[in-house]
Structures are given as structure tokens and as C-alpha cells.
Enzyme design. Structure first.
Site, short mmCIF file in Angstrom:
data_model
loop_
_atom_site.label_atom_id
_atom_site.label_comp_id
_atom_site.label_asym_id
_atom_site.label_seq_id
_atom_site.Cartn_x
_atom_site.Cartn_y
_atom_site.Cartn_z
N TYR A 156 26.88 55.82 1.39
CA TYR A 156 26.09 55.46 0.22
C TYR A 156 26.10 56.54 -0.87
O TYR A 156 25.55 56.30 -1.95
CB TYR A 156 24.67 55.07 0.64
CG TYR A 156 24.66 53.63 1.11
CD1 TYR A 156 24.25 52.61 0.27
CD2 TYR A 156 25.15 53.28 2.36
CE1 TYR A 156 24.28 51.28 0.67
CE2 TYR A 156 25.20 51.97 2.78
CZ TYR A 156 24.76 50.96 1.93
OH TYR A 156 24.82 49.65 2.32
N SER A 186 27.42 48.33 13.52
CA SER A 186 27.70 49.53 12.73
C SER A 186 27.79 50.75 13.63
O SER A 186 28.67 51.60 13.45
CB SER A 186 26.59 49.73 11.68
OG SER A 186 26.60 48.71 10.72
N ALA A 192 30.85 49.02 8.71
CA ALA A 192 29.64 49.73 9.12
C ALA A 192 28.73 49.98 7.92
O ALA A 192 29.19 50.36 6.84
CB ALA A 192 30.00 51.06 9.76
N LYS A 193 27.44 49.77 8.12
CA LYS A 193 26.44 50.13 7.10
C LYS A 193 25.99 51.55 7.44
O LYS A 193 25.01 51.75 8.16
CB LYS A 193 25.29 49.13 7.12
CG LYS A 193 24.31 49.28 5.95
CD LYS A 193 23.29 48.16 5.97
CE LYS A 193 22.25 48.31 4.89
NZ LYS A 193 22.78 48.12 3.53
N ALA A 194 26.75 52.52 6.96
CA ALA A 194 26.60 53.91 7.38
C ALA A 194 25.92 54.75 6.31
O ALA A 194 26.14 54.54 5.10
CB ALA A 194 27.96 54.50 7.72
#
Length: 305
Positions: A163, A63, A157-159
Site C-alpha cells: 500500500y 493473502s 495478496a492484500k499485503a
């Protein structure tokens, strides 16, 4: 929220209430950062073990690569520190949150030169969608909000900032009396939940959206694919339409927080028998056996604390 004692911040442990950041922290203003959600379970040996820790650490670093952030610690250091955080807090079972964020030494949209900081916290956290949801299933709605397009937000990507999309969808669902939201991708196909991947069962076959549908490459999703191989359940990855959900025999969500959560209703339509289905129950049962260390074949997925 049940607090623990210590948080690891930029290379050292600090008391929970002292793990603070400046009000001008870059990530607070612009959302540029990456994080992970990881679970630690107590095994049948009465030992604590972190589920698929290496895969979570790998995804954290991937990420960061996607967003152009250079993490100032090696993978091995982060891996070992996560284990240490659980030990320091004397936690038998917990949720773990590593986060890589930008500091407060400069502002503006150009991230070059901003300090990169890292924190790892852990605390006790039960079933994200409730124990009743795990056992009986939850009610969800298809969101009015659309998932990100891959060239608008780089969806691998877990950005942190991504969220906001999930928060809007979740808040809308809860406001309308549902437990969770399902989002469609920009082409109108099913993508994922606000924080979960999705599976449906129809005519004896499982189906899940492939990774071209603006969905995150979930580690629990990947675990379910392997569990299904073991159980000899065929799984198809591809496009999934909204109406397929309505007429499915079973639907369930997967994620580190959600674990394996059945869906009993979507948009006011009862799914299957309106309760946890047999296939969902078998996958769920094996998943919880694995995280408790009851399957030697999947022992490699557990990192003992």
C-alpha cells in the site's frame, strides 16, 4: 478517527489505548503482513450485519498463504471473533480491520521464526470518499505511479507493504486537487484505484479490468458482478485503456471503504453528463438495499452480529 472501546489482540480483548506494539515490530520495518477491510451495516430489522464476512476471512487467509505466513488461529475462530469485536464495542455500523503481522522477537529480512500476531479492531467510519462523492461523483486523475507487476509483488495478496504504492498515488492526486487516483498496470492498461476496483459503462455495456491487470480481487467488485446478473446488465472483463475512461458514459469505483462511488471527472475531462449515471445509480441503489437486508436473494451475504 472515532475510537471504540476494545481491540482483540492475540486472543484477548484489550482497551483501545493499550493495543500497542513494540517499536521493533517486524511488520513496522519491512511491511510483511496482511489485512482486510470489512463493513458492518444496520439492517432494516435494526440488527447489525457484517457484509460478506466469510469471503473477507477467506481472502485474509489466502493473502497469508501467498506471502507464506501461517495464521495461528483457525478461520472459524477469526470469523467468530470479528462478530464478537462488533458486539463488545456495541457498534451498530462500523468498519472492521483484521490484521496479521510479524512480531518483534527478531529482526532481519528472513521472516522464518518471527512471531505471527493477529489483531482485530472496529470503529465507526462513514463514506470513505464522502457522502457528496457517493451522490454526485468524484474527480480523479490517472496516476504517474504504476501498479505492481504480479512477479514483483504477488498481487492476489492484500499485503501491508504493497500500500505504499497506493499512498503515493493517493497523495499525488489529492495534492493536485483530485479526490482519488487511478493506476495503470505495467503494460499501460487500467488497473484500479488506490484502494478500489473500477468499472466503466460504454454503449450500454459495463466493463472492468480482469484480474490479470495487477488489481486486487475485490469483494465489492465481485458483488457488483452478481448484482449486474440480477439486473440483467452485461459485464465484460478484459483490458481497459486510459482513453476508454475519458469517453465512457459512466465510471464508478467499488470497494469496502468506497462502497459504490461514481466518477464525474477524470484528468479534467467530464465523464458522461458529469454526474452519477443511471446505471451506476441502479447498481448503487441495489447494493445499499442488499447491505441493509432488503433483498432475501442476497441474505447469505450478511452475517448477523
Amino acid at each position: 478517527m472515532e475510537k471504540s472501546e476494545k481491540i482483540w489482540l492475540d486472543g484477548k480483548f484489550v482497551p483501545w489505548h493499550e493495543a500497542n506494539v513494540h517499536i521493533l515490530t517486524h511488520t513496522l520495518h519491512y511491511g510483511m503482513g496482511v489485512f482486510e477491510g470489512i463493513r458492518c451495516y444496520q439492517t432494516k430489522k435494526k440488527k447489525s450485519a457484517i457484509f460478506r464476512l466469510q469471503e473477507h476471512v477467506d481472502r485474509l487467509f489466502n493473502s497469508a498463504i501467498v506471502l507464506g505466513i501461517e495464521i495461528p488461529f483457525a478461520k472459524k475462530k477469526i470469523f467468530n471473533t470479528i462478530l464478537q469485536v462488533v458486539r463488545e464495542n456495541k457498534l451498530e455500523e462500523c468498519y472492521i480491520r483484521p490484521i496479521v503481522f510479524l512480531g518483534h522477537n527478531q529482526m532481519g529480512l528472513n521472516p522464518n521464526g518471527v512471531d505471527v500476531r493477529v489483531a482485530i479492531a472496529a470503529w465507526p467510519w462513514g463514506a470513505y470518499l464522502g457522502d457528496e462523492g457517493i451522490n454526485k461523483g468524484i474527480r480523479v486523475r490517472v496516476s504517474s505511479f504504476t501498479r505492481h507487476h504480479v512477479n514483483i509483488s504477488l498481487t492476489r495478496a492484500k499485503a501491508c507493504g504493497y500500500y505504499i504504492n497506493s499512498i503515493l498515488a493517493k497523495a499525488e492526486a489529492v495534492r493536485d486537487g483530485y479526490d482519488e487516483a487511478i493506476l495503470l498496470d505495467p503494460q499501460g492498461y487500467v488497473s484500479e484505484g488506490s484502494g478500489e476496483n473500477i468499472f466503466l459503462l460504454s454503449k450500454g455495456r459495463l466493463k472492468t479490468p480482469d484480474l490479470s491487470c495487477s488489481n486486487l480481487e475485490g469483494i465489492t467488485r465481485d458483488s457488483v458482478l452478481d448484482i449486474c446478473k440480477h439486473l440483467k446488465i452485461k459485464v465484460e472483463e478484459g483490458h481497459m485503456t486510459r482513453d476508454e475512461l475519458y469517453i465512457a458514459d459512466e465510471v464508478f469505483l467499488t470497494g469496502t471503504a468506497a462502497e459504490i462511488t461514481p466518477v464525474r471527472e477524470i484528468d479534467g475531462r467530464t465523464i458522461g453528463s458529469g454526474k452519477r449515471g443511471k446505471v451506476t445509480a441502479s447498481i448503487q441503489k441495489m447494493f445499499f438495499e442488499i447491505v441493509r437486508g432488503k433483498h432475501t436473494k442476497f441474505k447469505k451475504w450478511l452475517a448477523e452480529v
